[in-house]
Design a protein around this motif. Structure first.
Motif, PDB file in Angstrom:
ATOM      1  N   THR A 186       0.861  -1.179   0.000  1.00 18.99           N
ATOM      2  CA  THR A 186       0.000   0.000   0.000  1.00 18.99           C
ATOM      3  C   THR A 186       0.897   1.227   0.000  1.00 18.99           C
ATOM      4  N   LEU A 187       0.629   2.125  -0.941  1.00 14.24           N
ATOM      5  CA  LEU A 187       1.421   3.348  -1.078  1.00 14.24           C
ATOM      6  C   LEU A 187       0.496   4.548  -0.921  1.00 14.24           C
ATOM      7  N   LEU A 188       0.873   5.457  -0.045  1.00 12.63           N
ATOM      8  CA  LEU A 188       0.136   6.699   0.172  1.00 12.63           C
ATOM      9  C   LEU A 188       1.112   7.859  -0.020  1.00 12.63           C
ATOM     10  N   HIS A 189       0.800   8.749  -0.962  1.00 12.49           N
ATOM     11  CA  HIS A 189       1.633   9.939  -1.190  1.00 12.49           C
ATOM     12  C   HIS A 189       0.788  11.151  -0.808  1.00 12.49           C
ATOM     13  N   GLU A 190       1.155  11.806   0.283  1.00 10.80           N
ATOM     14  CA  GLU A 190       0.376  12.898   0.872  1.00 10.80           C
ATOM     15  C   GLU A 190       1.079  14.241   0.722  1.00 10.80           C
ATOM     16  N   LYS A 191       0.302  15.279   0.943  1.00  9.31           N
ATOM     17  CA  LYS A 191       0.787  16.661   0.998  1.00  9.31           C
ATOM     18  C   LYS A 191       1.364  17.130  -0.333  1.00  9.31           C
ATOM     19  N   LEU A 192       0.779  16.656  -1.435  1.00 10.04           N
ATOM     20  CA  LEU A 192       1.209  17.128  -2.744  1.00 10.04           C
ATOM     21  C   LEU A 192       0.720  18.558  -2.945  1.00 10.04           C
ATOM     22  N   PHE A 193       1.465  19.328  -3.718  1.00  9.13           N
ATOM     23  CA  PHE A 193       1.283  20.772  -3.821  1.00  9.13           C
ATOM     24  C   PHE A 193      -0.073  21.181  -4.400  1.00  9.13           C
ATOM     25  N   ASP A 194      -0.506  20.523  -5.474  1.00  5.91           N
ATOM     26  CA  ASP A 194      -1.761  20.898  -6.128  1.00  5.91           C
ATOM     27  C   ASP A 194      -2.294  19.718  -6.938  1.00  5.91           C
ATOM     28  N   GLU A 195      -3.434  19.926  -7.602  1.00  2.20           N
ATOM     29  CA  GLU A 195      -4.070  18.844  -8.353  1.00  2.20           C
ATOM     30  C   GLU A 195      -3.186  18.353  -9.495  1.00  2.20           C
ATOM     31  N   GLN A 196      -2.445  19.245 -10.128  1.00  4.33           N
ATOM     32  CA  GLN A 196      -1.528  18.835 -11.198  1.00  4.33           C
ATOM     33  C   GLN A 196      -0.460  17.890 -10.634  1.00  4.33           C
ATOM     34  N   ALA A 197       0.049  18.189  -9.456  1.00  2.81           N
ATOM     35  CA  ALA A 197       1.043  17.320  -8.810  1.00  2.81           C
ATOM     36  C   ALA A 197       0.431  15.962  -8.477  1.00  2.81           C
ATOM     37  N   VAL A 198      -0.820  15.954  -8.022  1.00  5.57           N
ATOM     38  CA  VAL A 198      -1.504  14.691  -7.721  1.00  5.57           C
ATOM     39  C   VAL A 198      -1.592  13.844  -8.994  1.00  5.57           C
ATOM     40  N   LYS A 199      -2.019  14.439 -10.092  1.00  2.00           N
ATOM     41  CA  LYS A 199      -2.147  13.706 -11.359  1.00  2.00           C
ATOM     42  C   LYS A 199      -0.792  13.183 -11.832  1.00  2.00           C
ATOM     43  N   GLY A 200       0.219  14.016 -11.790  1.00  2.00           N
ATOM     44  CA  GLY A 200       1.549  13.606 -12.230  1.00  2.00           C
ATOM     45  C   GLY A 200       2.118  12.472 -11.397  1.00  2.00           C
ATOM     46  N   HIS A 201       1.967  12.578 -10.081  1.00  2.00           N
ATOM     47  CA  HIS A 201       2.494  11.532  -9.212  1.00  2.00           C
ATOM     48  C   HIS A 201       1.675  10.247  -9.326  1.00  2.00           C
ATOM     49  N   THR A 202       0.367  10.364  -9.531  1.00  2.00           N
ATOM     50  CA  THR A 202      -0.456   9.168  -9.744  1.00  2.00           C
ATOM     51  C   THR A 202       0.032   8.424 -10.988  1.00  2.00           C
ATOM     52  N   HIS A 203       0.290   9.164 -12.063  1.00  2.00           N
ATOM     53  CA  HIS A 203       0.827   8.555 -13.286  1.00  2.00           C
ATOM     54  C   HIS A 203       2.179   7.897 -13.006  1.00  2.00           C
ATOM     55  N   GLY A 204       3.057   8.611 -12.332  1.00  2.00           N
ATOM     56  CA  GLY A 204       4.395   8.088 -12.048  1.00  2.00           C
ATOM     57  C   GLY A 204       4.375   6.843 -11.188  1.00  2.00           C
ATOM     58  N   TRP A 205       3.583   6.874 -10.119  1.00  2.57           N
ATOM     59  CA  TRP A 205       3.510   5.715  -9.234  1.00  2.57           C
ATOM     60  C   TRP A 205       2.833   4.534  -9.923  1.00  2.57           C
ATOM     61  N   THR A 206       1.824   4.792 -10.754  1.00  2.00           N
ATOM     62  CA  THR A 206       1.164   3.703 -11.474  1.00  2.00           C
ATOM     63  C   THR A 206       2.176   2.969 -12.359  1.00  2.00           C
ATOM     64  N   GLY A 207       2.972   3.718 -13.099  1.00  2.00           N
ATOM     65  CA  GLY A 207       3.999   3.099 -13.936  1.00  2.00           C
ATOM     66  C   GLY A 207       5.058   2.391 -13.124  1.00  2.00           C
ATOM     67  N   SER A 208       5.502   3.010 -12.052  1.00  2.00           N
ATOM     68  CA  SER A 208       6.525   2.402 -11.196  1.00  2.00           C
ATOM     69  C   SER A 208       6.029   1.097 -10.591  1.00  2.00           C
ATOM     70  N   LEU A 209       4.820   1.111 -10.051  1.00  2.00           N
ATOM     71  CA  LEU A 209       4.301  -0.101  -9.417  1.00  2.00           C
ATOM     72  C   LEU A 209       4.056  -1.202 -10.435  1.00  2.00           C
ATOM     73  N   GLY A 210       3.717  -0.827 -11.661  1.00  2.00           N
ATOM     74  CA  GLY A 210       3.602  -1.817 -12.735  1.00  2.00           C
ATOM     75  C   GLY A 210       4.942  -2.491 -12.996  1.00  2.00           C
ATOM     76  N   LYS A 211       6.008  -1.705 -13.005  1.00  2.70           N
ATOM     77  CA  LYS A 211       7.352  -2.272 -13.186  1.00  2.70           C
ATOM     78  C   LYS A 211       7.749  -3.146 -11.989  1.00  2.70           C
ATOM     79  N   LEU A 212       7.356  -2.725 -10.787  1.00  3.80           N
ATOM     80  CA  LEU A 212       7.657  -3.513  -9.585  1.00  3.80           C
ATOM     81  C   LEU A 212       6.935  -4.857  -9.661  1.00  3.80           C
ATOM     82  N   GLU A 213       5.672  -4.847 -10.088  1.00  2.85           N
ATOM     83  CA  GLU A 213       4.936  -6.111 -10.271  1.00  2.85           C
ATOM     84  C   GLU A 213       5.663  -7.015 -11.260  1.00  2.85           C
ATOM     85  N   ALA A 214       6.116  -6.445 -12.357  1.00  6.49           N
ATOM     86  CA  ALA A 214       6.818  -7.221 -13.387  1.00  6.49           C
ATOM     87  C   ALA A 214       8.127  -7.813 -12.839  1.00  6.49           C
ATOM     88  N   LEU A 215       8.775  -7.093 -11.949  1.00  4.61           N
ATOM     89  CA  LEU A 215      10.022  -7.579 -11.351  1.00  4.61           C
ATOM     90  C   LEU A 215       9.801  -8.911 -10.649  1.00  4.61           C
TER      91      LEU A 215
END
Length: 134
Positions: free
Chosen positions: A103-132
């Motif tokens: 379970t990953l929780l990323h809190e206190k992001l600056f604004d909605e654009q940051a939330v969207k960007g980090h959601t995209h980044g973490w989604t891709g990262s966790l997909g790679k972690l699953e593949a590992l």
């Protein structure tokens, strides 16, 4: 975000704390991690450098608030380009049969654009972690 990984909590924890393993999965699909330094202890620091396919360089760093081996990591998160925008990431590792629920929780992001960007980044990262671990 939650993911079930086909690995023990110890193996998943190691993927977050071993620089060689972090380099294999950290960052979204269009990004290659080129440098990792971690000191996974309370007060210890980390630094990650990533390169996009376009050649654009990104660097994050922070320090660890909590380190409970094979159970939990919590750390600050700051981009080198916006060091005043410090957010917090908490990752938990819960055994689930022969796997682990991450379970990953990323809190206190600056604004909605940051939330969207980090959601995209973490989604891709966790997909790679699953593949590992597949």
């Amino acid at each position: 975000m939650k993911r079930r990984l086909n690995a023990s909590a110890a193996e998943v924890f190691q993927a977050w704390t071993d620089p060689a393993l972090l380099m294999r999965w950290f960052g979204p699909e269009n990004v290659r991690t080129t440098e990792v330094a971690v000191d996974p202890r309370i007060g210890g620091a980390y630094r990650v450098v990533m390169l996009e396919n376009t050649g654009e360089r990104h660097e994050i760093s922070g320090s660890y608030y909590e380190v409970v081996e094979n159970e939990r990591l919590a750390f600050s998160w700051s981009w080198v380009t916006t060091p005043e925008r410090v957010s917090r990431v908490t990752v938990t590792f819960k055994p689930d049969g022969d796997g682990t629920i991450l379970t990953l929780l990323h809190e206190k992001l600056f604004d909605e654009q940051a939330v969207k960007g980090h959601t995209h980044g973490w989604t891709g990262s966790l997909g790679k972690l699953e593949a590992l671990f597949s």
